[in-house]
Design a protein around this motif. Structure first.
Motif, PDB file in Angstrom:
ATOM      1  N   THR A 163       0.816  -1.220   0.000  1.00  0.00           N
ATOM      2  CA  THR A 163       0.000   0.000   0.000  1.00  0.00           C
ATOM      3  C   THR A 163       0.841   1.257   0.000  1.00  0.00           C
ATOM      4  N   GLN A 164       2.085   1.235   0.573  1.00  0.00           N
ATOM      5  CA  GLN A 164       2.946   2.410   0.536  1.00  0.00           C
ATOM      6  C   GLN A 164       4.383   1.956   0.648  1.00  0.00           C
ATOM      7  N   ARG A 165       5.268   2.816   0.236  1.00  0.00           N
ATOM      8  CA  ARG A 165       6.693   2.516   0.237  1.00  0.00           C
ATOM      9  C   ARG A 165       7.328   3.101   1.499  1.00  0.00           C
ATOM     10  N   HIS A 166       8.106   2.256   2.274  1.00  0.00           N
ATOM     11  CA  HIS A 166       8.787   2.712   3.487  1.00  0.00           C
ATOM     12  C   HIS A 166      10.245   2.959   3.153  1.00  0.00           C
ATOM     13  N   SER A 167      10.660   4.176   3.339  1.00  0.00           N
ATOM     14  CA  SER A 167      12.056   4.543   3.066  1.00  0.00           C
ATOM     15  C   SER A 167      12.765   5.065   4.301  1.00  0.00           C
ATOM     16  N   ALA A 168      12.230   4.775   5.477  1.00  0.00           N
ATOM     17  CA  ALA A 168      12.855   5.279   6.713  1.00  0.00           C
ATOM     18  C   ALA A 168      14.186   4.611   6.932  1.00  0.00           C
ATOM     19  N   THR A 169      15.095   5.382   7.467  1.00  0.00           N
ATOM     20  CA  THR A 169      16.445   4.867   7.704  1.00  0.00           C
ATOM     21  C   THR A 169      16.631   4.370   9.112  1.00  0.00           C
ATOM     22  N   SER A 170      15.685   4.589   9.997  1.00  0.00           N
ATOM     23  CA  SER A 170      15.846   4.164  11.383  1.00  0.00           C
ATOM     24  C   SER A 170      14.489   3.895  11.981  1.00  0.00           C
ATOM     25  N   VAL A 171      14.544   3.335  13.179  1.00  0.00           N
ATOM     26  CA  VAL A 171      13.311   2.971  13.859  1.00  0.00           C
ATOM     27  C   VAL A 171      12.633   4.221  14.360  1.00  0.00           C
ATOM     28  N   GLY A 172      11.344   4.372  13.971  1.00  0.00           N
ATOM     29  CA  GLY A 172      10.580   5.489  14.509  1.00  0.00           C
ATOM     30  C   GLY A 172      10.930   6.808  13.895  1.00  0.00           C
ATOM     31  N   SER A 173      11.489   6.830  12.673  1.00  0.00           N
ATOM     32  CA  SER A 173      11.898   8.091  12.077  1.00  0.00           C
ATOM     33  C   SER A 173      10.854   8.680  11.155  1.00  0.00           C
ATOM     34  N   ASN A 174       9.754   7.996  10.948  1.00  0.00           N
ATOM     35  CA  ASN A 174       8.719   8.502  10.057  1.00  0.00           C
ATOM     36  C   ASN A 174       7.830   9.453  10.829  1.00  0.00           C
ATOM     37  N   PRO A 175       7.846  10.754  10.533  1.00  0.00           N
ATOM     38  CA  PRO A 175       7.071  11.706  11.318  1.00  0.00           C
ATOM     39  C   PRO A 175       5.580  11.541  11.161  1.00  0.00           C
ATOM     40  N   THR A 176       5.147  10.871  10.097  1.00  0.00           N
ATOM     41  CA  THR A 176       3.706  10.675   9.928  1.00  0.00           C
ATOM     42  C   THR A 176       3.186   9.536  10.768  1.00  0.00           C
ATOM     43  N   SER A 177       4.123   8.699  11.278  1.00  0.00           N
ATOM     44  CA  SER A 177       3.704   7.544  12.052  1.00  0.00           C
ATOM     45  C   SER A 177       3.896   7.740  13.543  1.00  0.00           C
ATOM     46  N   TYR A 178       4.930   8.489  13.974  1.00  0.00           N
ATOM     47  CA  TYR A 178       5.271   8.606  15.393  1.00  0.00           C
ATOM     48  C   TYR A 178       5.476  10.069  15.757  1.00  0.00           C
ATOM     49  N   PHE A 179       5.161  10.349  17.016  1.00  0.00           N
ATOM     50  CA  PHE A 179       5.306  11.723  17.511  1.00  0.00           C
ATOM     51  C   PHE A 179       6.763  12.088  17.773  1.00  0.00           C
ATOM     52  N   LEU A 180       7.583  11.123  18.206  1.00  0.00           N
ATOM     53  CA  LEU A 180       8.965  11.391  18.611  1.00  0.00           C
ATOM     54  C   LEU A 180       9.895  10.383  17.970  1.00  0.00           C
ATOM     55  N   ASP A 181      11.004  10.863  17.428  1.00  0.00           N
ATOM     56  CA  ASP A 181      12.020   9.974  16.875  1.00  0.00           C
ATOM     57  C   ASP A 181      12.816   9.350  18.006  1.00  0.00           C
ATOM     58  N   LEU A 182      12.797   8.056  18.091  1.00  0.00           N
ATOM     59  CA  LEU A 182      13.535   7.350  19.142  1.00  0.00           C
ATOM     60  C   LEU A 182      14.962   7.056  18.739  1.00  0.00           C
ATOM     61  N   SER A 183      15.273   7.148  17.451  1.00  0.00           N
ATOM     62  CA  SER A 183      16.639   6.960  16.979  1.00  0.00           C
ATOM     63  C   SER A 183      16.776   7.637  15.623  1.00  0.00           C
ATOM     64  N   TRP A 184      17.975   7.976  15.295  1.00  0.00           N
ATOM     65  CA  TRP A 184      18.228   8.644  14.020  1.00  0.00           C
ATOM     66  C   TRP A 184      19.698   8.465  13.641  1.00  0.00           C
ATOM     67  N   ILE A 185      20.011   8.808  12.386  1.00  0.00           N
ATOM     68  CA  ILE A 185      21.379   8.747  11.887  1.00  0.00           C
ATOM     69  C   ILE A 185      21.959  10.148  11.887  1.00  0.00           C
ATOM     70  N   ASP A 186      23.095  10.310  12.568  1.00  0.00           N
ATOM     71  CA  ASP A 186      23.791  11.597  12.578  1.00  0.00           C
ATOM     72  C   ASP A 186      24.493  11.781  11.237  1.00  0.00           C
ATOM     73  N   HIS A 187      24.064  12.775  10.474  1.00  0.00           N
ATOM     74  CA  HIS A 187      24.618  12.993   9.146  1.00  0.00           C
ATOM     75  C   HIS A 187      26.085  13.419   9.207  1.00  0.00           C
ATOM     76  N   ALA A 188      26.502  14.030  10.327  1.00  0.00           N
ATOM     77  CA  ALA A 188      27.899  14.480  10.426  1.00  0.00           C
ATOM     78  C   ALA A 188      28.847  13.308  10.615  1.00  0.00           C
ATOM     79  N   THR A 189      28.453  12.359  11.472  1.00  0.00           N
ATOM     80  CA  THR A 189      29.327  11.226  11.774  1.00  0.00           C
ATOM     81  C   THR A 189      28.872   9.939  11.115  1.00  0.00           C
ATOM     82  N   GLY A 190      27.622   9.886  10.670  1.00  0.00           N
ATOM     83  CA  GLY A 190      27.094   8.666  10.084  1.00  0.00           C
ATOM     84  C   GLY A 190      26.775   7.591  11.097  1.00  0.00           C
ATOM     85  N   LYS A 191      26.785   7.932  12.363  1.00  0.00           N
ATOM     86  CA  LYS A 191      26.516   6.950  13.405  1.00  0.00           C
ATOM     87  C   LYS A 191      25.059   7.035  13.829  1.00  0.00           C
TER      88      LYS A 191
END
Length: 434
Positions: free
Chosen positions: A370-398
């Motif tokens: 029904t839809q394509r998921h392109s999230a890079t981390s758990v809970g990073s989709n703002p349309t699905s969750y109120f708060l991001d529980l994890s993310w990728i730091d673009h500066a360090t890539g960690k």
């Protein structure tokens, strides 16, 4: 020889009796026959009798904060001029300009009637007799000295406790003679403290403040002369620094160690924070027994409340990061379980299969996307969750996890806020005392 010895003893005894009789007669002759002790000794009836006061403080003890009073042991000296006396040189010893009279002589003299206005108990010290003496000078000055014990009431203020400063006045006032008849005044040096006087919890401010004033007594509708000496009791802070401030501050610092413990050490982290909180509560309860309960907030209450807030905040921070970790693990497991259900043959990346007949993801054995998921981390989709529980730091890539970042930030935020609390608390408290 024996007869001569007894004759000599009889002569000495007779001489002693004659001298005493002569001395008593001379002392009695000091008071004229028309002397009336109820009348003031003033040459000019329109002027008041000037009574000079001086006090030597021997000891101050039993500063009772519950009853709000203190006990003072002192020598009180009064001096005034009695022009009606008849002074002869025969009552003085050679080379002296004064004579000490028996206390009974004082009962036959006019006496001022001072009293301690704010005293609870006053008494003259006594062992075999009362410690008082009357001294008569050649210039017709009468000096009366007595060793006294007094319990003096003091209206104490504990807003700055334990850095409080108590100002306790001692009022000396005439009881029946108004200011037109008797006036009190301090004589040099006024009030003197025993140089060996030391108090356990207080330091006595010196020099003492002295004042001479008159007070209107409403029940008598007259003004009366009043002397005031202000005792300044400054509480020693050293005891409370060692017993209260330093231990409670260390307990707060100890609670910060929980930020360095991972969530896998939950029993140790909870035990540490709860123990810190109970320690502060026990310490605070023990301190309340040192002073009477008052209706206002004391400086010590603010300190202990601040320390308890910091420890409670550390405990609340642990609860928050634990809840975030549970949500993070739940989402992570949900994505992992969902990925296991996807078959090995996946549709092309740019293709989408939509089931027009139903909105469900599964339809029999065929997969409907029904839809394509392109999230890079758990809970990073703002349309699905109120708060991001994890993310990728673009500066360090960690990859960064929210609860770990909160723990890491708390290691700096909590000490910074505590230092700010100290910077505000101590200068304000010291400024109020000055």
């Amino acid at each position: 020889m024996l007869t001569q010895y007894w004759i000599f003893q009889i002569i000495l005894l007779f001489s002693f009796i004659v001298d005493n009789v002569t001395s008593d007669k001379n002392i009695k002759n000091v008071l004229p026959s028309n002397y009336v002790k109820e009348m003031r000794p003033s040459l000019n009836k329109s002027e008041p009798v000037m009574v000079d006061f001086s006090i030597y403080v021997v000891d101050i003890n039993s500063i009772n904060v519950e009853d709000m009073d203190f006990r003072i042991d002192m020598f009180v000296r009064q001096k005034w001029t009695e022009p009606r006396l008849r002074i002869t040189d025969s009552i003085f010893e050679e080379g002296d300009d004064y004579v000490t009279l028996p206390p009974e002589f004082f009962d036959n003299l006019w006496q001022p009637d001072p009293y301690f206005f704010n005293s609870k108990v006053v008494q003259i010290a006594a062992l075999t007799h009362k410690y008082s003496s009357v001294t008569l000078y050649r210039n017709k000055t009468v000096s009366y000295t007595a060793r006294m014990h007094a319990i003096v009431a003091c209206q104490m203020e504990f807003k700055n406790y334990p850095m409080d400063i108590q100002i306790c006045p001692l009022y000396i006032e005439s009881f029946s003679y108004n200011i037109k008849k008797v006036r009190f005044r301090w004589t040099q040096p006024g009030v003197t403290l025993n140089p060996e006087l030391k108090l356990l919890q207080y330091h006595i401010g010196y020099p003492l403040q002295l004042d001479e004033t008159n007070d209107y007594m409403q029940e008598k509708a007259e003004n009366f002369s009043r002397l005031i000496v202000y005792f300044r009791f400054e509480r020693h802070i050293g005891h409370h620094l060692i017993q209260t401030f330093a231990p409670s501050g260390l307990v707060v610092v100890l609670s910060w160690f929980s930020f360095y413990l991972g969530l896998d050490a939950i029993p140790g982290r909870v035990t540490l924070l709860v123990t810190c909180m109970l320690t502060l509560v026990t310490m605070f309860t023990g301190l309340k027994s040192d002073i009477p309960p008052v209706a206002y907030v004391k400086a010590l209450d603010l300190w202990m409340a601040g320390c308890m807030v910091f420890v409670f905040a550390a405990l609340a921070e642990f609860v928050i990061v634990k809840v975030l970790d549970v949500k993070y693990q739940s989402r992570k497991n949900m994505i992992t379980d969902a990925s296991r259900l996807i078959p090995m043959q996946m549709p092309p990346p740019n293709c989408s299969f939509i089931d027009k007949r139903a909105n469900s993801v599964w339809d029999g054995s065929n997969i409907r996307f029904t839809q394509r998921h392109s999230a890079t981390s758990v809970g990073s989709n703002p349309t699905s969750y109120f708060l991001d529980l994890s993310w990728i730091d673009h500066a360090t890539g960690k990859k960064k996890i929210l609860w770990e970042e909160i723990d890491r930030s708390s290691r700096l935020v909590f000490p910074a806020l505590y230092v700010l609390f100290l910077v505000v608390y101590w200068p304000v408290l010291l400024f109020k005392n000055t």
